[in-house]
Design a protein around this motif. Sequence first.
Motif, PDB file in Angstrom:
ATOM      1  N   LEU A  40       0.832  -1.201   0.000  1.00 51.87           N
ATOM      2  CA  LEU A  40       0.000   0.000   0.000  1.00 51.87           C
ATOM      3  C   LEU A  40       0.870   1.256   0.000  1.00 51.87           C
ATOM      4  N   GLU A  41       1.898   1.279   0.840  1.00 52.72           N
ATOM      5  CA  GLU A  41       2.813   2.428   0.885  1.00 52.72           C
ATOM      6  C   GLU A  41       3.450   2.682  -0.476  1.00 52.72           C
ATOM      7  N   LYS A  42       3.877   1.597  -1.146  1.00 53.68           N
ATOM      8  CA  LYS A  42       4.537   1.747  -2.445  1.00 53.68           C
ATOM      9  C   LYS A  42       3.551   2.129  -3.548  1.00 53.68           C
ATOM     10  N   ILE A  43       2.336   1.638  -3.464  1.00 45.29           N
ATOM     11  CA  ILE A  43       1.321   2.057  -4.437  1.00 45.29           C
ATOM     12  C   ILE A  43       1.135   3.561  -4.357  1.00 45.29           C
ATOM     13  N   LEU A  44       0.987   4.074  -3.147  1.00 46.24           N
ATOM     14  CA  LEU A  44       0.736   5.501  -2.965  1.00 46.24           C
ATOM     15  C   LEU A  44       1.957   6.348  -3.329  1.00 46.24           C
ATOM     16  N   ALA A  45       3.158   5.839  -3.046  1.00 43.68           N
ATOM     17  CA  ALA A  45       4.377   6.598  -3.334  1.00 43.68           C
ATOM     18  C   ALA A  45       4.793   6.520  -4.804  1.00 43.68           C
ATOM     19  N   LEU A  46       4.683   5.332  -5.403  1.00 44.33           N
ATOM     20  CA  LEU A  46       5.200   5.118  -6.754  1.00 44.33           C
ATOM     21  C   LEU A  46       4.151   5.275  -7.852  1.00 44.33           C
ATOM     22  N   GLN A  47       2.876   5.195  -7.463  1.00 45.04           N
ATOM     23  CA  GLN A  47       1.767   5.302  -8.422  1.00 45.04           C
ATOM     24  C   GLN A  47       1.969   4.396  -9.643  1.00 45.04           C
ATOM     25  N   PRO A  48       2.115   3.080  -9.418  1.00 41.71           N
ATOM     26  CA  PRO A  48       2.305   2.169 -10.551  1.00 41.71           C
ATOM     27  C   PRO A  48       1.035   2.084 -11.399  1.00 41.71           C
ATOM     28  N   ASP A  49       1.228   1.749 -12.664  1.00 41.52           N
ATOM     29  CA  ASP A  49       0.096   1.553 -13.560  1.00 41.52           C
ATOM     30  C   ASP A  49      -0.536   0.183 -13.341  1.00 41.52           C
ATOM     31  N   LEU A  50       0.284  -0.770 -12.872  1.00 39.39           N
ATOM     32  CA  LEU A  50      -0.151  -2.147 -12.661  1.00 39.39           C
ATOM     33  C   LEU A  50       0.485  -2.687 -11.392  1.00 39.39           C
ATOM     34  N   VAL A  51      -0.321  -3.431 -10.611  1.00 38.79           N
ATOM     35  CA  VAL A  51       0.202  -4.137  -9.439  1.00 38.79           C
ATOM     36  C   VAL A  51      -0.118  -5.616  -9.601  1.00 38.79           C
ATOM     37  N   LEU A  52       0.922  -6.454  -9.502  1.00 36.56           N
ATOM     38  CA  LEU A  52       0.726  -7.896  -9.391  1.00 36.56           C
ATOM     39  C   LEU A  52       0.628  -8.154  -7.900  1.00 36.56           C
ATOM     40  N   LEU A  53      -0.528  -8.585  -7.439  1.00 32.93           N
ATOM     41  CA  LEU A  53      -0.834  -8.581  -6.008  1.00 32.93           C
ATOM     42  C   LEU A  53      -1.227  -9.958  -5.490  1.00 32.93           C
ATOM     43  N   ASP A  54      -0.419 -10.483  -4.582  1.00 33.36           N
ATOM     44  CA  ASP A  54      -0.749 -11.731  -3.897  1.00 33.36           C
ATOM     45  C   ASP A  54      -1.884 -11.454  -2.920  1.00 33.36           C
ATOM     46  N   ILE A  55      -2.758 -12.434  -2.732  1.00 34.19           N
ATOM     47  CA  ILE A  55      -3.875 -12.232  -1.804  1.00 34.19           C
ATOM     48  C   ILE A  55      -3.441 -12.410  -0.357  1.00 34.19           C
ATOM     49  N   ARG A  56      -2.808 -13.526  -0.052  1.00 37.18           N
ATOM     50  CA  ARG A  56      -2.435 -13.809   1.336  1.00 37.18           C
ATOM     51  C   ARG A  56      -1.016 -13.345   1.604  1.00 37.18           C
ATOM     52  N   MET A  57      -0.930 -12.185   2.284  1.00 41.05           N
ATOM     53  CA  MET A  57       0.368 -11.622   2.658  1.00 41.05           C
ATOM     54  C   MET A  57       0.306 -11.194   4.118  1.00 41.05           C
ATOM     55  N   PRO A  58       1.460 -11.119   4.779  1.00 38.91           N
ATOM     56  CA  PRO A  58       1.492 -10.649   6.163  1.00 38.91           C
ATOM     57  C   PRO A  58       1.108  -9.168   6.266  1.00 38.91           C
ATOM     58  N   LYS A  59       0.723  -8.776   7.447  1.00 43.70           N
ATOM     59  CA  LYS A  59       0.424  -7.398   7.853  1.00 43.70           C
ATOM     60  C   LYS A  59      -0.862  -6.838   7.258  1.00 43.70           C
ATOM     61  N   GLU A  68      -7.998  -0.336   0.121  1.00 44.62           N
ATOM     62  CA  GLU A  68      -7.428   0.889   0.703  1.00 44.62           C
ATOM     63  C   GLU A  68      -6.868   1.795  -0.387  1.00 44.62           C
ATOM     64  N   ALA A  69      -6.119   1.196  -1.306  1.00 45.59           N
ATOM     65  CA  ALA A  69      -5.510   1.979  -2.393  1.00 45.59           C
ATOM     66  C   ALA A  69      -6.599   2.658  -3.215  1.00 45.59           C
ATOM     67  N   ARG A  70      -7.664   1.937  -3.515  1.00 48.03           N
ATOM     68  CA  ARG A  70      -8.780   2.515  -4.269  1.00 48.03           C
ATOM     69  C   ARG A  70      -9.429   3.658  -3.480  1.00 48.03           C
ATOM     70  N   ALA A  71      -9.627   3.435  -2.182  1.00 52.20           N
ATOM     71  CA  ALA A  71     -10.253   4.453  -1.334  1.00 52.20           C
ATOM     72  C   ALA A  71      -9.392   5.722  -1.261  1.00 52.20           C
ATOM     73  N   MET A  72      -8.086   5.568  -1.454  1.00 56.03           N
ATOM     74  CA  MET A  72      -7.180   6.713  -1.401  1.00 56.03           C
ATOM     75  C   MET A  72      -6.940   7.321  -2.779  1.00 56.03           C
ATOM     76  N   GLY A  73      -7.716   6.883  -3.768  1.00 60.16           N
ATOM     77  CA  GLY A  73      -7.679   7.518  -5.073  1.00 60.16           C
ATOM     78  C   GLY A  73      -6.799   6.893  -6.138  1.00 60.16           C
ATOM     79  N   TRP A  74      -6.153   5.759  -5.829  1.00 57.21           N
ATOM     80  CA  TRP A  74      -5.312   5.115  -6.836  1.00 57.21           C
ATOM     81  C   TRP A  74      -6.206   4.375  -7.824  1.00 57.21           C
ATOM     82  N   ASN A  75      -5.981   4.616  -9.107  1.00 55.04           N
ATOM     83  CA  ASN A  75      -6.831   4.030 -10.146  1.00 55.04           C
ATOM     84  C   ASN A  75      -6.097   3.086 -11.080  1.00 55.04           C
ATOM     85  N   GLY A  76      -4.952   2.572 -10.655  1.00 53.64           N
ATOM     86  CA  GLY A  76      -4.188   1.652 -11.499  1.00 53.64           C
ATOM     87  C   GLY A  76      -4.873   0.311 -11.648  1.00 53.64           C
ATOM     88  N   LYS A  77      -4.243  -0.558 -12.391  1.00 53.58           N
ATOM     89  CA  LYS A  77      -4.770  -1.892 -12.672  1.00 53.58           C
ATOM     90  C   LYS A  77      -4.166  -2.905 -11.709  1.00 53.58           C
TER      91      LYS A  77
END
Length: 120
Positions: A40-59, A68-77
């Motif tokens: 989430l921190e990196k999405i908000l800081a780096l604003q990637p166009d695409l995130v490859l996202l694992d479902i089960r991760m720590p924290k 959360e990223a969507r709620a904070m305005g990130w519109n990437g894929k």
Amino acid sequence: MKVLIADDEPDVRLGLETIVSWQSLGFSVCGEAANGTECLEKILALQPDLVLLDIRMPKMHGLACAKEARAMGWNGKIIILSGYSDFQYAKDAITCGVESYLLKPIDEEELEDAVCTVRD
């Protein structure tokens, strides 16, 4: 276009970084994350166009991170990567507006097709 790779397994992150010829597809890997909070921190800081996202991760669960990223305005894929074919995960992923839901182990051709769909 920038891609962020988020998975709690270092070998999986390395594999995802090397299995696809990112540059030839018009992408550059801008970073990686080992847990949902870092993602989430990196999405908000780096604003990637695409995130490859694992479902089960720590924290933070991957889908919680996406919401959360969507709620904070990130519109990437988002392309979800999961070792679980649980229908509820897939249903929740749809509500997060993911582009694709791929099961592990990741098929190289399937991943490349999903990435090209996002790009196009």
